[in-house]
Design an enzyme around this catalytic site. Structure first.
Site, PDB file in Angstrom:
ATOM      1  N   GLY A 113       0.857  -1.185   0.000  1.00 13.04           N
ATOM      2  CA  GLY A 113       0.000   0.000   0.000  1.00 13.04           C
ATOM      3  C   GLY A 113       0.887   1.228   0.000  1.00 13.04           C
ATOM      4  CB  CYS A 114       2.314   3.234  -2.223  1.00 14.98           C
ATOM      5  SG  CYS A 114       1.345   3.108  -3.717  1.00 14.98           S
ATOM      6  N   GLY A 115      -0.323   4.689  -0.036  1.00 19.76           N
ATOM      7  CA  GLY A 115      -1.016   5.946   0.268  1.00 19.76           C
ATOM      8  C   GLY A 115      -0.260   6.691   1.357  1.00 19.76           C
ATOM      9  NE  ARG A 116      -2.994  10.587   5.968  1.00 20.43           N
ATOM     10  CZ  ARG A 116      -3.819  11.264   6.788  1.00 20.43           C
ATOM     11  NH1 ARG A 116      -3.553  12.525   7.093  1.00 20.43           N
ATOM     12  NH2 ARG A 116      -4.897  10.698   7.278  1.00 20.43           N
ATOM     13  CD1 TRP A 117      -2.199   6.740   7.825  1.00 18.91           C
ATOM     14  CD2 TRP A 117      -0.372   6.111   8.974  1.00 18.91           C
ATOM     15  NE1 TRP A 117      -2.181   7.452   8.995  1.00 18.91           N
ATOM     16  CE2 TRP A 117      -1.081   7.088   9.720  1.00 18.91           C
ATOM     17  CE3 TRP A 117       0.816   5.585   9.492  1.00 18.91           C
ATOM     18  CZ2 TRP A 117      -0.636   7.525  10.974  1.00 18.91           C
ATOM     19  CZ3 TRP A 117       1.257   6.026  10.737  1.00 18.91           C
ATOM     20  CH2 TRP A 117       0.535   6.983  11.461  1.00 18.91           C
ATOM     21  N   GLY A 118       0.986   4.077   4.082  1.00 18.58           N
ATOM     22  CA  GLY A 118       1.912   3.102   3.501  1.00 18.58           C
ATOM     23  C   GLY A 118       3.247   3.760   3.187  1.00 18.58           C
ATOM     24  CE  LYS A 129      -8.526   6.996  14.647  1.00 22.28           C
ATOM     25  NZ  LYS A 129      -7.936   8.123  13.935  1.00 22.28           N
ATOM     26  CG  ASP A 173      -5.775   7.683  17.318  1.00 24.67           C
ATOM     27  OD1 ASP A 173      -5.147   8.704  17.017  1.00 24.67           O
ATOM     28  OD2 ASP A 173      -5.944   6.732  16.532  1.00 24.67           O
ATOM     29  CG  ASN A 233     -12.171   9.851  10.002  1.00 23.99           C
ATOM     30  OD1 ASN A 233     -13.074   9.331   9.374  1.00 23.99           O
ATOM     31  ND2 ASN A 233     -10.945   9.354  10.047  1.00 23.99           N
TER      32      ASN A 233
END
Lengths: 319, 319
Positions: B7-12, B187, B239, B251
């Protein structure tokens, strides 16, 4: 209803304003030589609000105590014992209920404020507390909040909650008076810690602060005989928005300014409460790592960054 | 250690950056036709960070799965089942541990992500979750945080927590995997509610939201067989700073923009999670008043101000 508000600082003047706003007949008392009182007497204003001319302003404590159905007290916590002695010395027969709209613990004894007051005015006097989230500045802008009323007598609690509920402040009633008082006082200490994290640029750790601050105080309250879940209600966790994140929080700002080396002139009640928490920690044999760190930074001038890193970023362990 | 990030989005992309930053040998995988992948292939950059040329970028899933000691998965939660099927179809023999660095629940089934993945790749595959506070933007500025690693196998959890701990991210290990997954997913729903409160000018009610949001989810987790206290730890309450108060929270911003009528283009996982929570609420017979209100506002276009006032400011009652 006739409401007397004893104390004319930020909260005292607000409660007088609010009680009048919701239709009560209001008297506000202050010490004749207090700058807050003198300002109100001269201008009927302070930096937050303007009091209606219908609100009776006096420095006569006997008048304030005898001409009311409910007395709200909002003064500096550490002055409550001497104030209680002063009330007691007036030998007033009627037993109107007192509401303590203040958050703190007595330095030296670690005693709760309802204990301090009842020791001075007699245990048969009905005493409640009014705590929870909300800033005077926000209420005056019409921003509503939920607050909490609590006492040892459910009938009294409900009576008082109904007397002060409005669309601006919605009251919940709390059953665990001990947990509510400890939690309400201690949230100011967590507020100091939050300000310190802001000051060193570690605001992101306020999440971990919330999880662990509630946890250490929950254990203390349980050891003292209260309900360990109370701390997760409105009186403590529910007050974190107002204390840990708001620009209006004196405690948060005190913590931040301490780190930044800025002078701070307003009362930050947590500075006294943290001393009392150290006494309770010893008496009840409960470790309070966050409160201890705040205490050490304020009173023993330990290195804030080093101490706060040690607190949150030490070795891997179970939650 | 060899780390593959799927996965290469923001977190990946951040986890690939971070794993390399702390000394691991890193591969990052993305779908060949994904805009995120194409941007990284062309520029080795995205809007958050630049990937070192030492990090191997591939769209070959088999390579990613076979050349690693640990596989971290960070994709859209609702695509996890089909991704699990794709992994399974490759028939890879070795059982490297998977870490799900994502927060959500499957729509329709309300299933946890570890359940979804193990249903597809086999229950003997070691699976953990990596959740808790922290924004990519803050980490990249050097702002540290505490996060949490959890699985059903304590030895595995400790191994993974040690593999990824550094002064920037300090791991705690959590024992209640069920509570951690539900809390981490939910959350985002509380974050939507926080944004809605910001949008209607009731930010002060975020205190009450924290107290009551944790409470309803605690009851759900307990009904599902988890520990009711887990929600008060790092995975959920811990969180809240990052979700309820930060400008970086997708969110929170989604909730705010919905009220303000602004278009919103980024993924807000809570929009899916709230659907799954409605299923769980029914299955386990637990009322979730905050989640229900968020659901009704998003999917049935009820009046946000009216619904949120009803939620927080209705008649006086016990906490």
């Amino acid at each position: 209803m006739k409401i007397s508000v004893l104390g004319c600082g930020r909260w005292g003047s607000f409660i007088a304003w609010y009680s009048h706003h919701i239709g009560h007949d209001v008297l506000i008392w202050g010490r004749e030589n207090s700058p807050h009182y003198q300002e109100l007497e001269k201008t009927r204003k302070n930096e937050y609000l303007t009091l209606s001319s219908d609100i009776y302003l006096t420095h006569n404590l006997k008048t304030a105590l005898t001409k009311s159905d409910i007395c709200v007290i909002s003064i500096n916590s550490q002055q409550l014992r001497s104030f209680g002695k002063q009330i007691s010395s007036l030998n007033i027969k009627s037993k109107v209920p007192f509401i303590l709209c203040m958050k703190g613990l007595e330095i030296g004894s670690g005693k709760r404020l309802t204990t301090v007051l009842s020791e001075e005015i007699g245990i048969t006097s009905p005493i409640a507390v009014w705590v929870g989230p909300g800033h005077v500045q926000d209420f005056l802008c019409g921003m509503p909040n939920c607050m909490i009323m609590s006492s040892l007598d459910t009938t009294l609690t409900k009576y008082l909650a109904h007397a002060f509920s409005s669309p601006l402040i919605r009251f919940y009633y709390g059953k665990d008076l001990l947990g509510i008082e400890i939690g309400a006082a201690a949230k100011n200490v967590i507020g100091l810690a939050a300000g310190m994290l802001d000051g060193i640029g570690y605001s992101s750790l306020k999440g971990a602060l919330m999880a662990r601050g509630t946890h250490e105080l929950s254990r203390l309250i349980e050891a003292m005989g209260g309900n360990p879940m109370t701390v997760y209600g409105l009186s403590h966790l529910g007050d974190y928005e107002a204390t840990l994140f708001s620009e209006h929080s004196n405690n948060r700002r005190f913590g931040e300014d301490l780190i930044l080396g800025k002078p701070f002139h307003k009362l930050a009640e947590g500075v006294y409460t943290v001393q009392a928490l150290m006494d309770l920690s010893e008496t009840y044999h409960v470790e309070l790592p966050i409160s201890k760190t705040v205490y050490e930074i304020i009173y023993n001038h330990t290195n804030p960054r080093k101490e706060l890193e040690k607190l949150f970023l030490r070795s891997v362990k179970s939650e």
